[in-house]
Motif scaffolding. Sequence first.
Motif, mmCIF file in Angstrom:
data_model
loop_
_atom_site.group_PDB
_atom_site.id
_atom_site.type_symbol
_atom_site.label_atom_id
_atom_site.label_comp_id
_atom_site.label_asym_id
_atom_site.label_seq_id
_atom_site.Cartn_x
_atom_site.Cartn_y
_atom_site.Cartn_z
ATOM 1 N N SER A 33 -5.279 -34.357 30.961
ATOM 2 C CA SER A 33 -4.985 -35.768 30.220
ATOM 3 C C SER A 33 -3.699 -36.011 30.357
ATOM 4 C CB SER A 33 -5.535 -35.442 28.889
ATOM 5 O OG SER A 33 -4.891 -34.446 28.082
ATOM 6 N N ILE A 34 -2.746 -35.028 30.602
ATOM 7 C CA ILE A 34 -1.310 -35.073 30.684
ATOM 8 C C ILE A 34 -0.949 -34.469 31.997
ATOM 9 C CG2 ILE A 34 -0.931 -35.100 28.192
ATOM 10 C CD1 ILE A 34 -0.247 -32.147 28.276
ATOM 11 N N TRP A 35 -1.472 -34.875 33.083
ATOM 12 C CA TRP A 35 -1.258 -34.348 34.485
ATOM 13 C C TRP A 35 0.075 -34.497 34.881
ATOM 14 C CZ3 TRP A 35 0.277 -37.840 38.292
ATOM 15 C CH2 TRP A 35 0.088 -39.166 37.840
ATOM 16 N N SER A 36 0.939 -35.621 34.501
ATOM 17 C CA SER A 36 2.126 -35.737 35.011
ATOM 18 C C SER A 36 3.132 -34.867 34.536
ATOM 19 C CB SER A 36 2.632 -37.118 34.220
ATOM 20 O OG SER A 36 2.600 -37.259 33.132
ATOM 21 N N GLN A 37 2.508 -34.167 33.210
ATOM 22 C CA GLN A 37 3.517 -33.073 32.857
ATOM 23 C C GLN A 37 2.911 -31.583 33.271
ATOM 24 O OE1 GLN A 37 3.643 -32.912 28.630
ATOM 25 N NE2 GLN A 37 4.042 -30.574 28.381
ATOM 26 N N THR A 38 1.428 -31.523 33.365
ATOM 27 C CA THR A 38 1.221 -30.151 33.721
ATOM 28 C C THR A 38 0.936 -29.982 35.149
ATOM 29 O OG1 THR A 38 -1.073 -30.815 33.256
ATOM 30 C CG2 THR A 38 -0.009 -29.701 31.535
ATOM 31 N N VAL A 39 0.934 -30.936 35.950
ATOM 32 C CA VAL A 39 0.577 -30.895 37.382
ATOM 33 C C VAL A 39 1.719 -31.424 38.308
ATOM 34 C CG1 VAL A 39 -0.815 -31.348 39.496
ATOM 35 C CG2 VAL A 39 -2.034 -31.214 37.048
ATOM 36 N N MET A 40 2.405 -32.501 38.079
ATOM 37 C CA MET A 40 3.420 -33.138 38.803
ATOM 38 C C MET A 40 4.516 -32.618 38.500
ATOM 39 S SD MET A 40 2.284 -35.368 41.036
ATOM 40 C CE MET A 40 3.774 -35.867 41.436
ATOM 41 N N GLY A 41 4.606 -32.085 37.300
ATOM 42 C CA GLY A 41 6.054 -31.466 36.898
ATOM 43 C C GLY A 41 6.328 -30.270 37.463
ATOM 44 N N PRO A 42 5.288 -29.148 37.478
ATOM 45 C CA PRO A 42 5.463 -27.936 38.143
ATOM 46 C C PRO A 42 5.675 -28.306 39.845
ATOM 47 C CG PRO A 42 3.801 -27.833 36.533
ATOM 48 C CD PRO A 42 4.346 -29.206 36.627
ATOM 49 N N LEU A 43 5.048 -29.346 40.270
ATOM 50 C CA LEU A 43 5.107 -29.428 41.897
ATOM 51 C C LEU A 43 6.525 -29.988 42.339
ATOM 52 C CD1 LEU A 43 1.713 -31.447 42.551
ATOM 53 C CD2 LEU A 43 2.149 -29.033 43.211
ATOM 54 N N ILE A 44 7.001 -30.918 41.280
ATOM 55 C CA ILE A 44 8.418 -31.332 41.594
ATOM 56 C C ILE A 44 9.659 -29.988 41.327
ATOM 57 C CG2 ILE A 44 10.156 -32.909 40.710
ATOM 58 C CD1 ILE A 44 7.926 -34.773 39.707
ATOM 59 N N ASN A 45 9.319 -29.377 40.362
ATOM 60 C CA ASN A 45 10.136 -28.314 40.266
ATOM 61 C C ASN A 45 10.082 -27.213 41.365
ATOM 62 O OD1 ASN A 45 10.997 -29.243 37.609
ATOM 63 N ND2 ASN A 45 9.577 -27.759 36.676
ATOM 64 N N ALA A 46 8.911 -27.211 41.840
ATOM 65 C CA ALA A 46 8.619 -26.269 43.059
ATOM 66 C C ALA A 46 9.569 -26.531 44.266
ATOM 67 C CB ALA A 46 7.368 -25.851 43.216
ATOM 68 N N GLY A 47 9.106 -27.989 44.520
ATOM 69 C CA GLY A 47 9.827 -28.695 45.586
ATOM 70 C C GLY A 47 11.417 -28.765 45.508
ATOM 71 N N LEU A 48 11.960 -28.850 44.519
ATOM 72 C CA LEU A 48 13.411 -29.055 43.980
ATOM 73 C C LEU A 48 13.879 -27.592 44.464
ATOM 74 C CD1 LEU A 48 13.642 -31.207 40.990
ATOM 75 C CD2 LEU A 48 14.246 -31.860 43.404
ATOM 76 N N LEU A 49 13.367 -26.666 43.849
ATOM 77 C CA LEU A 49 14.148 -25.409 44.260
ATOM 78 C C LEU A 49 13.690 -24.860 45.654
ATOM 79 C CD1 LEU A 49 12.309 -22.994 41.341
ATOM 80 C CD2 LEU A 49 14.589 -23.344 41.928
ATOM 81 N N LEU A 50 12.697 -25.147 46.402
ATOM 82 C CA LEU A 50 12.610 -24.760 47.690
ATOM 83 C C LEU A 50 13.721 -25.849 48.349
ATOM 84 C CD1 LEU A 50 11.094 -23.715 50.060
ATOM 85 C CD2 LEU A 50 9.461 -25.521 50.302
#
Length: 267
Positions: A33-50
């Motif tokens: 229900s809050i996929w932008s925070q729980t799914v997209m957020g971690p994906l963006i963080n992992a991409g930025l770290l990489l």
Amino acid sequence: MAQTDEMGVRRFGRWNRTGTATLAHRECRRFMSIWSQTVMGPLINAGLLLAVFAIAIGPTRGDVMGVSYVHFIAPGLLMMTVIQNSFANTSSSLLAAKVQGNIVDTLMPPLSPMELLVGYLAGGLARGALVGLVIGVVMLVLLGTGMAHPLWFLVFLTLGGLMMGALGILAGIVANKFDQMSAITNFIITPLSFLSGTFYSIEALPDALTTAAHFDPIFYLIDGARYGTLGVSDTSPWLGLAVCLGVTAALSGLALRWFRRGYRLKS
């Protein structure tokens, strides 16, 4: 917790499949229900770290264990994202229910302690696996990492979600406010994640730290994910499998005991 008839037999049989599935479905709907925070957020963080490590260190760093540095850290970032999300899902669900005073809505239905454990773990595993599989596809498309041992990758992905989901349940039961949960995350989960060989091979560490790393169960999850994707690892995947199975069983057993006792859940 479970309803019984006059003879002491559960009305829903040995296993309340409908109730367990409903709890698991609720946990999945909760994070979706809050996929932008729980799914997209971690994906963006992992991409930025990489991206940061690839730009800042990648060009000047030689191969690690026979693969490029960017390829080396990608599986570690994937697993680190999985375990953080699995932990966050179960811990936040229980803590929020306790803080808001609606934990009774979970304890009152006819669900046994084992069914509660399975329902919560299913939600944590689903969130971690969803994020991990998406990152895996991105790695495959953009980095061309492939899957050297896909079965091993799925095994460690599952164990990572279950292990940290169980730890999240314990943390959610122990903590009574969000400050306490932040302390657990900052002083236990984050250090164990970053000191587990995500960004380096433990062969580069001093002997004392190398020995200490072998007592970190997250190290075996990272190492197992790296073996599954790249085919290289610091330790035997069988050793990692044994350690992860043992730790997951121990954490799940303690969570089951606390559910059975109602520890810090019933006032």
